[in-house]
Design a protein around this motif. Structure first.
Motif, mmCIF file in Angstrom:
data_model
loop_
_atom_site.group_PDB
_atom_site.id
_atom_site.type_symbol
_atom_site.label_atom_id
_atom_site.label_comp_id
_atom_site.label_asym_id
_atom_site.label_seq_id
_atom_site.Cartn_x
_atom_site.Cartn_y
_atom_site.Cartn_z
ATOM 1 N N ARG A 168 30.471 -9.467 -134.704
ATOM 2 C CA ARG A 168 29.034 -9.261 -134.565
ATOM 3 C C ARG A 168 28.771 -7.761 -134.475
ATOM 4 N NH1 ARG A 168 27.795 -7.617 -129.584
ATOM 5 N NH2 ARG A 168 29.428 -7.855 -127.980
ATOM 6 N N LYS A 169 27.561 -7.344 -134.834
ATOM 7 C CA LYS A 169 27.175 -5.948 -134.764
ATOM 8 C C LYS A 169 26.968 -5.543 -133.307
ATOM 9 C CE LYS A 169 26.961 -5.469 -139.274
ATOM 10 N NZ LYS A 169 27.916 -4.634 -140.021
ATOM 11 N N LEU A 170 27.533 -4.402 -132.941
ATOM 12 C CA LEU A 170 27.411 -3.934 -131.568
ATOM 13 C C LEU A 170 26.051 -3.312 -131.280
ATOM 14 C CD1 LEU A 170 30.898 -2.200 -131.099
ATOM 15 C CD2 LEU A 170 30.251 -4.516 -130.436
ATOM 16 N N VAL A 171 25.372 -2.865 -132.311
ATOM 17 C CA VAL A 171 24.179 -2.059 -132.125
ATOM 18 C C VAL A 171 22.914 -2.884 -131.949
ATOM 19 C CG1 VAL A 171 23.427 -1.825 -134.537
ATOM 20 C CG2 VAL A 171 23.183 0.118 -132.957
ATOM 21 N N PHE A 189 20.344 -2.106 -129.246
ATOM 22 C CA PHE A 189 19.923 -0.712 -129.102
ATOM 23 C C PHE A 189 19.006 -0.255 -130.242
ATOM 24 C CE2 PHE A 189 24.256 -1.380 -127.558
ATOM 25 C CZ PHE A 189 24.077 -1.132 -126.213
ATOM 26 N N LEU A 190 18.601 -1.173 -131.094
ATOM 27 C CA LEU A 190 17.795 -0.782 -132.253
ATOM 28 C C LEU A 190 16.367 -0.423 -131.849
ATOM 29 C CD1 LEU A 190 19.021 -3.419 -134.870
ATOM 30 C CD2 LEU A 190 19.694 -1.034 -134.668
ATOM 31 N N VAL A 191 15.777 -1.184 -130.933
ATOM 32 C CA VAL A 191 14.407 -0.930 -130.496
ATOM 33 C C VAL A 191 14.385 -0.841 -128.974
ATOM 34 C CG1 VAL A 191 13.370 -2.069 -132.485
ATOM 35 C CG2 VAL A 191 13.891 -3.403 -130.441
ATOM 36 N N LEU A 192 13.304 -0.278 -128.435
ATOM 37 C CA LEU A 192 13.171 -0.143 -126.988
ATOM 38 C C LEU A 192 12.838 -1.492 -126.347
ATOM 39 C CD1 LEU A 192 11.138 3.186 -126.798
ATOM 40 C CD2 LEU A 192 13.547 2.869 -126.224
ATOM 41 N N PRO A 193 13.199 -1.690 -125.081
ATOM 42 C CA PRO A 193 12.824 -2.926 -124.381
ATOM 43 C C PRO A 193 11.311 -3.061 -124.297
ATOM 44 C CG PRO A 193 14.524 -1.729 -123.178
ATOM 45 C CD PRO A 193 14.061 -0.824 -124.250
ATOM 46 N N THR A 252 21.875 14.433 -128.732
ATOM 47 C CA THR A 252 21.423 14.145 -127.371
ATOM 48 C C THR A 252 20.661 12.828 -127.309
ATOM 49 O OG1 THR A 252 21.328 16.494 -126.811
ATOM 50 C CG2 THR A 252 20.025 14.991 -125.458
ATOM 51 N N ASP A 253 19.771 12.598 -128.297
ATOM 52 C CA ASP A 253 19.008 11.346 -128.295
ATOM 53 C C ASP A 253 19.907 10.138 -128.535
ATOM 54 O OD1 ASP A 253 16.740 12.702 -127.735
ATOM 55 O OD2 ASP A 253 15.758 12.421 -129.659
ATOM 56 N N LEU A 254 20.862 10.278 -129.466
ATOM 57 C CA LEU A 254 21.793 9.170 -129.706
ATOM 58 C C LEU A 254 22.640 8.899 -128.463
ATOM 59 C CD1 LEU A 254 22.974 10.057 -133.338
ATOM 60 C CD2 LEU A 254 21.607 8.078 -132.670
ATOM 61 N N GLN A 255 23.054 9.965 -127.807
ATOM 62 C CA GLN A 255 23.853 9.802 -126.591
ATOM 63 C C GLN A 255 23.035 9.134 -125.489
ATOM 64 O OE1 GLN A 255 25.001 13.445 -124.575
ATOM 65 N NE2 GLN A 255 27.090 12.688 -124.272
ATOM 66 N N LEU A 256 21.731 9.474 -125.411
ATOM 67 C CA LEU A 256 20.870 8.884 -124.390
ATOM 68 C C LEU A 256 20.726 7.369 -124.572
ATOM 69 C CD1 LEU A 256 17.969 11.476 -123.982
ATOM 70 C CD2 LEU A 256 19.597 10.753 -122.235
ATOM 71 N N VAL A 257 20.736 6.902 -125.830
ATOM 72 C CA VAL A 257 20.622 5.464 -126.070
ATOM 73 C C VAL A 257 21.684 4.712 -125.283
ATOM 74 C CG1 VAL A 257 20.781 3.656 -127.810
ATOM 75 C CG2 VAL A 257 19.572 5.766 -128.333
ATOM 76 N N PHE A 258 22.906 5.200 -125.333
ATOM 77 C CA PHE A 258 24.019 4.490 -124.707
ATOM 78 C C PHE A 258 24.164 4.837 -123.222
ATOM 79 C CE2 PHE A 258 25.223 5.465 -129.205
ATOM 80 C CZ PHE A 258 24.784 4.257 -129.703
ATOM 81 N N ASP A 291 27.866 -3.123 -114.604
ATOM 82 C CA ASP A 291 29.188 -2.839 -115.160
ATOM 83 C C ASP A 291 29.879 -4.151 -115.508
ATOM 84 O OD1 ASP A 291 28.814 -0.113 -114.675
ATOM 85 O OD2 ASP A 291 29.454 -0.378 -112.600
ATOM 86 N N GLY A 292 30.538 -4.172 -116.644
ATOM 87 C CA GLY A 292 31.221 -5.375 -117.081
ATOM 88 C C GLY A 292 30.346 -6.297 -117.891
ATOM 89 N N SER A 293 29.023 -6.041 -117.936
ATOM 90 C CA SER A 293 28.142 -6.846 -118.778
ATOM 91 C C SER A 293 28.402 -6.532 -120.243
ATOM 92 C CB SER A 293 26.678 -6.585 -118.426
ATOM 93 O OG SER A 293 26.331 -5.230 -118.723
ATOM 94 N N GLN A 294 28.025 -7.446 -121.118
ATOM 95 C CA GLN A 294 28.295 -7.270 -122.534
ATOM 96 C C GLN A 294 27.569 -6.054 -123.097
ATOM 97 O OE1 GLN A 294 30.577 -9.226 -124.365
ATOM 98 N NE2 GLN A 294 30.316 -7.380 -125.576
ATOM 99 N N ILE A 295 26.328 -5.826 -122.680
ATOM 100 C CA ILE A 295 25.572 -4.691 -123.206
ATOM 101 C C ILE A 295 26.178 -3.370 -122.738
ATOM 102 C CG2 ILE A 295 23.893 -4.675 -121.314
ATOM 103 C CD1 ILE A 295 21.781 -3.890 -123.371
ATOM 104 N N ALA A 296 26.729 -3.346 -121.506
ATOM 105 C CA ALA A 296 27.396 -2.132 -121.034
ATOM 106 C C ALA A 296 28.680 -1.874 -121.817
ATOM 107 C CB ALA A 296 27.693 -2.247 -119.543
ATOM 108 N N LYS A 297 29.419 -2.931 -122.120
ATOM 109 C CA LYS A 297 30.641 -2.779 -122.916
ATOM 110 C C LYS A 297 30.307 -2.275 -124.315
ATOM 111 C CE LYS A 297 33.275 -6.411 -120.525
ATOM 112 N NZ LYS A 297 33.930 -7.739 -120.694
ATOM 113 N N ASP A 298 29.245 -2.845 -124.929
ATOM 114 C CA ASP A 298 28.848 -2.400 -126.262
ATOM 115 C C ASP A 298 28.402 -0.941 -126.241
ATOM 116 O OD1 ASP A 298 29.398 -4.936 -127.080
ATOM 117 O OD2 ASP A 298 27.312 -5.583 -127.279
#
Length: 772
Positions: free
Chosen positions: A28-31, A34-38, A76-82, A91-98
């Motif tokens: 599955r795609k990891l991204v 993170f494509l759109v804002l919550p 910087t903006d790309l780094q901020l996404v993650f 921690d340990g959640s799937q979204i944190a791992k991705d």
């Protein structure tokens, strides 16, 4: 800093890698998260906690709209996404791992693209990790409860500005600088780092020291009013522009397409001319008789070539096209233009027949290369020495550094230092000014061991001296010896921000393949400027700042068309004796068996990339490629490393590689056309072409057994129980004779029957029959 087209393309490639990154197990795609804002209504707490929300689609839209002015802002903006996801989620959640996986991919992909600046290694000041002062959250460690306790209330977070980095150490202006040291610094070469070759990122403080110093240096005002084109008929302006616009190389490629790709309005860092300028604009002005003098036409055209050089990355094909056309322009604007059109040159209009790596000095005994191009010392015959010469707004004096046209590879101009300025007294060239230049080699123009590391923009002093006419000059540059480079930057007029800047730490003897650490820098400069306190003084750093280190360019995974390669060399200090006496003058033997050539196939189209690689032995014959550069195979060695190519089924599985077959005298490197690539299968995961160096071996396979092992065991038991009077009566009792399987006699049984039938004496046979 403005994002160039090359940098923008590299950033888009990095984002594409992030978009295509997938989980190896779940496919599955990891991204996806993170494509759109919550959604702001569903997740109001997110916008109270996260200071600077970011998403991939938003960054793509801003990049497409040219809203970014610095490549590091995109990082910087790309780094901020993650980082935002790591801070907000458990921690340990799937979204944190991705998020953690994609953050690592971002940093690795960004670092692999040399056109992009080195980013910071710590979280940016606007990140939640820095705003709430939770150091361990840079990597997402710690529980969500701990993060909640560490962060302020939403109201406090909104009212308190994010802490900015402490700039008191640097100030708005450059610190007061001490007098720069003399050039006579008797120090050894910089120490070689231990470990495997890898690019080394500077620490954040060192980057800031260099940035702040260069920010405070004076800027270049542009070309001076010297050395411009003599007055000619205005109708010639248009003829020159059309000749440049329509010029095609030997392969029929129109090089002016690279000039046309430079935007008419483009903001380039440290560029002294901020007015609209393009090739079509110069052509239209030539048609309309806009230029009042040849000097005005010549100056604006030279400004445009400067703009094009700054727009492209040095070493790229487009950059090389710009330099070829600039050299053609210099020839056409001279007092003795070449015959044409069409204008044809086997040396890309450069005056010399060969460049660094292939040119050999006069009187050399080397059997390889092009002889008589350079000399071992400065020539004094048929010339009058002068203090300075002028050309296209430049003034060249003793010890200046220059880029010169490279006849072998225009994208890598010759780096040299002026040792003499002269006016020729030769018949046919009388009165023509020129420069005697000492060549410096780039890493890809040397033979070096695979584990050798190089400074960023490092070059090597050689003993090659060449006479160049002024038309060969590309631009003025600067080169510092390591003792000065780590301590500061040259003062004007020796260097300005935006000019190419190199560093030299060693000499290189290309005949013996020896690197020599320079101890006395005075011995490397013209005698007239030695001990001079006026020669290239520096603005010093607050402390020593070493340049980054990089591995051999032949291990970068890119196709390097250069005369250097990987090989055995001698490394020693200046004046050091080697084992057995002498100073290393004995030349190592070269054999055809010791050379290797790497052949790479590459195809890129909309359907996906495809690459191939073959490495095998070759004989000492010229190597041909799709370009017009030809180098001996000893200089074409390329090492393939893991990840440098994505070919499936090539390499060690190639029949030709396994057999070590000689591929002949002509090796062709070319791109695989898309119409050919479409006939090959593609990898389902990477979409890369599955290309094989040879068809599968056609082998005859043994037929599979016709009976099961259980039935064969039954037959064996039956044969053992057979008696002369009753043929397997115990086993086949009760089975009708019509349904019984008739056992075929064995070879031994058949042979025994024949011997008994014809009365042959078994003792006369060479070996007794079984059972006798």
């Amino acid at each position: 800093m403005v994002i160039s087209q090359v940098q923008k393309h590299a950033i888009e490639e990095t984002i594409t890698v992030l978009l295509n990154a997938s989980s190896p197990r779940a496919k599955r795609k990891l991204v996806g998260m993170f494509l759109v804002l919550p959604d702001r209504e569903s997740w109001p707490e997110y916008y109270q906690v996260i200071p600077e929300p970011r998403c991939i689609h938003g960054i793509q839209a801003d990049l497409k709209g040219n809203k970014y002015k610095d490549p590091l802002d995109v990082f910087t903006d790309l780094q901020l996404v993650f980082l935002n996801a790591l801070y907000y989620n458990e921690d340990g959640s799937q979204i944190a791992k991705d998020a953690a996986a994609l953050k690592v991919i971002l940093e690795n992909e960004w670092k692999q693209r040399s056109v992009l600046p080195i980013p910071r290694t710590s979280p940016p000041p606007v990140s939640a990790q820095r705003v709430y002062a939770v150091p361990q959250q840079a990597s997402g460690s710690g529980s969500k409860a701990e993060r909640t306790q560490a962060r302020p209330t939403p109201l406090a977070a909104a009212s308190s500005p994010a802490p900015q980095p402490d700039s008191s150490a640097y100030g708005d202006k450059s610190p007061e600088r001490q007098q720069s040291p003399d050039v006579d610094i008797d120090v050894g070469g910089t120490p070689e780092p231990e470990g495997l070759p890898t690019d080394t990122a500077r620490d954040e403080e060192s980057e800031e020291i260099v940035k702040q110093l260069e920010k405070g240096l004076p800027r270049w005002d542009g070309f001076a009013d010297v050395g411009w084109m003599e007055e000619v008929d205005p109708g010639r302006y248009l003829a020159i522009v059309l000749a440049i616009n329509n010029h095609e190389d030997q392969n029929g490629t129109r090089l002016a397409a690279s000039l046309e790709a430079v935007p008419e309005e483009a903001t380039i860092p440290e560029f002294p001319y901020n007015v609209p300028l393009s090739l079509s604009l110069i052509e239209n002005r030539s048609r309309e008789k806009y230029y009042q003098s040849s000097k005005a036409f010549d100056k604006e055209t030279s400004q445009f070539f400067l703009k094009a050089r700054r727009w492209y990355e040095q070493g790229s094909e487009a950059y090389g096209n710009v330099l070829v056309l600039q050299r053609l322009y210099h020839a056409l604007a001279s007092s003795s233009p070449p015959p044409g059109p069409p204008y044809i040159s086997t040396t890309h209009f450069a005056s010399l027949r060969a460049g660094p790596g292939t040119a050999k000095p006069l009187h050399t005994h080397d059997t390889e290369g092009v002889h008589g191009v350079t000399t071992f010392r400065v020539s004094t015959k048929d010339r009058t020495f002068v203090d300075e010469v002028h050309f296209k707004g430049w003034t060249f004096r003793l010890a200046d550094w220059v880029h010169m046209s490279n006849p072998d590879d225009p994208s890598r101009p010759i780096i040299g230092q002026v040792f003499k300025c002269f006016v020729s007294d030769e018949p046919g060239k009388k009165g023509r000014p020129g420069l005697t230049v000492c060549w410096y080699y780039r890493p890809e123009q040397t033979i070096h061991p695979a584990d050798r590391q190089f400074w960023e923009n490092e070059v090597f002093k050689t003993s090659h001296f060449a006479d160049h006419p002024l038309e060969d000059v590309v631009e003025k540059i600067a080169c510092q010896f390591t003792a000065r480079h780590i301590r500061g930057r040259p003062r004007p007029p020796y260097w300005y921000p935006g000019w190419p800047l190199y560093v030299c730490d060693s000499r290189y003897n290309d005949r013996e393949r020896i690197f020599v650490k320079i101890k006395n820098w005075n011995s490397c400069v013209p005698e007239e400027v030695r001990k001079s306190t006026e020669f290239m003084p520096i603005y010093p750093f607050e402390r020593s700042v070493f340049p980054r280190r990089f591995p051999s360019p032949f291990l970068s995974g890119k196709i390097i068309k250069a005369p250097g390669g990987i090989g055995d060399v001698v490394e020693r200090a200046e004046g050091e004796k080697i084992e057995g006496g002498g100073t290393g003058r004995k030349r190592p033997k070269r054999t055809a068996a010791a050379t290797a050539t790497a052949i790479r196939f590459e195809q890129t189209d909309r359907s996906g990339p495809s690459k191939g690689l073959y490495v095998g032995s070759t004989t000492a014959q010229p190597v041909a490629s799709t370009s017009s550069y030809q180098y001996p195979p000893t200089a074409q060695t390329q090492y393939a490393q893991s990840g440098s190519t994505s070919l499936r089924g090539a390499g060690e599985r190639s029949i030709v590689t396994a057999a070590g077959t000689n591929l002949g005298s002509n090796i062709v490197t070319e791109k695989l056309p898309s119409e050919t690539a479409k006939h090959f299968d593609r990898d389902p995961e990477t979409n890369e072409v599955l290309w094989f160096a040879a068809p599968p071996v056609d082998m005859v396979h043994s037929p599979a057994p016709r009976h099961s092992l259980a039935y064969l065991h039954f037959l064996a038991k039956k044969r053992k129980r057979r008696t002369p009077d009753n043929d397997a009566a115990d086993i086949t009792a009760g089975v009708p004779s019509s349904k019984r399987f008739k056992i075929q006699p064995t070879v031994t049984e058949t042979l025994r029957t024949l011997i008994e039938k014809f009365g042959v004496d078994p003792s006369m046979s060479m070996s007794p029959l079984p059972g006798q």
